[in-house]
Design a protein around this motif. Structure first.
Motif, PDB file in Angstrom:
ATOM      1  N   GLY A   1       0.608  -1.287  -0.039  1.00 11.15           N
ATOM      2  CA  GLY A   1       0.017   0.092   0.025  1.00 11.15           C
ATOM      3  C   GLY A   1       0.848   1.124   0.086  1.00 11.15           C
ATOM      4  O   GLY A   1       0.272   2.291  -0.401  1.00 11.15           O
ATOM      5  N   LEU A   2       2.099   1.418   0.562  1.00 12.83           N
ATOM      6  CA  LEU A   2       2.863   2.418   0.684  1.00 12.83           C
ATOM      7  C   LEU A   2       3.543   2.777  -0.474  1.00 12.83           C
ATOM      8  O   LEU A   2       4.046   3.713  -0.692  1.00 12.83           O
TER       9      LEU A   2
ATOM     10  N   VAL B   1      -2.683   5.085  -5.896  1.00  7.89           N
ATOM     11  CA  VAL B   1      -2.012   6.154  -4.966  1.00  7.89           C
ATOM     12  C   VAL B   1      -1.995   7.367  -5.934  1.00  7.89           C
ATOM     13  O   VAL B   1      -2.640   8.527  -5.300  1.00  7.89           O
ATOM     14  N   THR B   2      -1.590   7.345  -6.929  1.00  2.72           N
ATOM     15  CA  THR B   2      -1.290   8.601  -7.899  1.00  2.72           C
ATOM     16  C   THR B   2      -2.652   9.131  -8.184  1.00  2.72           C
ATOM     17  O   THR B   2      -3.118  10.385  -8.446  1.00  2.72           O
TER      18      THR B   2
ATOM     19  N   ALA C   1     -10.740  13.336  -2.206  1.00  2.00           N
ATOM     20  CA  ALA C   1      -9.798  12.530  -2.180  1.00  2.00           C
ATOM     21  C   ALA C   1     -10.134  11.295  -1.177  1.00  2.00           C
ATOM     22  O   ALA C   1      -9.762  10.155  -1.610  1.00  2.00           O
ATOM     23  N   LEU C   2     -10.860  11.530   0.030  1.00  2.00           N
ATOM     24  CA  LEU C   2     -11.062  10.535   0.927  1.00  2.00           C
ATOM     25  C   LEU C   2     -12.477   9.689   0.460  1.00  2.00           C
ATOM     26  O   LEU C   2     -12.448   8.480   0.374  1.00  2.00           O
TER      27      LEU C   2
ATOM     28  N   ALA D   1      -3.875   7.834   4.158  1.00  2.00           N
ATOM     29  CA  ALA D   1      -2.846   8.597   4.586  1.00  2.00           C
ATOM     30  C   ALA D   1      -2.202   9.582   3.348  1.00  2.00           C
ATOM     31  O   ALA D   1      -2.213  10.616   3.792  1.00  2.00           O
ATOM     32  N   TYR D   2      -2.062   8.966   2.219  1.00  2.00           N
ATOM     33  CA  TYR D   2      -1.981   9.710   1.188  1.00  2.00           C
ATOM     34  C   TYR D   2      -2.691  11.011   0.923  1.00  2.00           C
ATOM     35  O   TYR D   2      -2.486  11.892   0.614  1.00  2.00           O
ATOM     36  N   ALA D   3      -4.336  10.558   0.856  1.00  2.00           N
ATOM     37  CA  ALA D   3      -5.138  11.549   0.652  1.00  2.00           C
ATOM     38  C   ALA D   3      -4.840  12.723   1.641  1.00  2.00           C
ATOM     39  O   ALA D   3      -5.278  13.970   1.199  1.00  2.00           O
ATOM     40  N   LEU D   4      -4.895  12.432   2.915  1.00  2.00           N
ATOM     41  CA  LEU D   4      -4.919  13.456   3.903  1.00  2.00           C
ATOM     42  C   LEU D   4      -3.628  14.307   3.876  1.00  2.00           C
ATOM     43  O   LEU D   4      -3.981  15.672   4.078  1.00  2.00           O
ATOM     44  N   ALA D   5      -2.385  13.635   3.368  1.00  2.00           N
ATOM     45  CA  ALA D   5      -1.333  14.421   3.468  1.00  2.00           C
ATOM     46  C   ALA D   5      -1.130  15.234   2.084  1.00  2.00           C
ATOM     47  O   ALA D   5      -1.002  16.622   2.101  1.00  2.00           O
ATOM     48  N   ALA D   6      -1.729  14.641   0.929  1.00  2.00           N
ATOM     49  CA  ALA D   6      -1.833  15.628  -0.299  1.00  2.00           C
ATOM     50  C   ALA D   6      -3.007  16.838   0.023  1.00  2.00           C
ATOM     51  O   ALA D   6      -2.643  17.813  -0.621  1.00  2.00           O
TER      52      ALA D   6
END
Length: 205
Positions: free
Chosen positions: A17-18, A24-25, A39-40, A165-170
Motif C-alpha cells: 500500500g505504501l 495512489v497517484t 480524495a477520501l 494517509a496519502y489522501a490526507l497528506a496531499a
C-alpha cells in the motif's frame, strides 16, 4: 492459521500500500485538484474496487488473466485510457477556468468514488497479484474460504489506511494553496497526476 502468519501478511500488505502506484497517484490527483473530501471519497471507492477485484480473484478470474496475455492487456489499456482521459478533462476544465478568471470546478466526491470503484475493480495487477500472493499464506489445516476472506479483508483495510494517509497528506498540502490562481494550478497538477497514473497503468507488466 497462526497469528504470526496473519501479521506477516498484514505487514506485506502495508508495504504494498505504501508503494506509489496507479491507485495512489489517482487519489493524490483528486486531493490536489479537488480537496480532502473528494480524495477520501476516492479512497472509499478504491476500497470497494479492491473488494470486488479480490472477490473476482478468488472466483478464478485472476487465473484467467494470469494465463491470458490478451485479457490482461485489454483490462490494462482500458484502465490506462480511462485515467488519461479523466486527467485530460481535468486539465481542460482548469484551462477554461483560467480563461474566465474564476476558480476551476473541483470533481465531486460521488464522481471520485465511482471513478475509483471502476479503477480498483478493473486494475488487472490487483487481481493477478492477489490470486498468486494469498496462496502463500493459506494453511491446509483450516478452511480456505475463511482464510481467504480474512486475508482479503485485511488487505482492504490496511491498504485503505495507507491510501487515506496519502489522501490526507496531499489534501493538506493543497489546502495551503488558497488563492484562486494557485488553486487552478493545483487542479492542473491533479490532472497531471491522473495522467501519470494512466501511464503507470499502461506500462505495468
Amino acid at each position: 492459521m497462526h497469528w504470526h502468519v496473519w501479521l506477516e501478511f498484514a505487514v506485506v500488505s502495508a508495504m504494498i500500500g505504501l508503494v506509489p502506484g496507479p491507485s495512489v497517484t489517482s487519489i493524490v490527483g483528486y486531493a490536489l485538484g479537488s480537496g480532502r473530501r473528494t480524495a477520501l471519497s476516492s479512497v472509499g471507492g478504491m476500497a470497494v474496487g479492491n473488494v470486488i477485484a479480490i472477490s473476482l480473484s478468488l472466483g478464478g478470474v485472476g487465473a484467467i488473466l494470469a494465463a491470458s496475455a490478451l485479457a490482461f492487456s485489454i483490462l490494462k489499456w482500458a484502465g490506462a485510457l480511462y485515467l488519461i482521459v479523466l486527467g485530460l478533462l481535468t486539465l481542460i476544465r482548469s484551462t477554461r477556468a483560467a480563461d474566465l478568471a474564476v476558480t476551476a470546478q473541483p470533481i465531486k466526491p460521488r464522481a471520485a468514488f465511482l471513478n475509483n470503484v471502476a479503477l480498483g475493480t478493473f486494475h488487472p495487477k490487483t487481481i493477478v497479484f492477489f490470486v498468486s500472493f494469498v496462496p502463500q499464506f493459506i494453511t491446509k489445516d483450516a478452511s480456505y474460504a475463511a482464510q481467504a476472506a480474512l486475508f482479503g479483508a485485511t488487505f482492504c483495510v490496511v491498504v485503505g489506511c495507507t491510501d487515506a494517509a496519502y489522501a490526507l497528506a496531499a489534501s493538506k498540502a493543497a489546502h495551503l494553496l488558497r488563492r484562486p490562481r494557485t488553486a487552478i494550478w493545483s487542479q492542473r497538477a491533479g490532472g497531471g497526476v491522473l495522467i501519470a497514473a494512466g501511464v503507470a497503468t499502461a506500462t505495468s507488466r
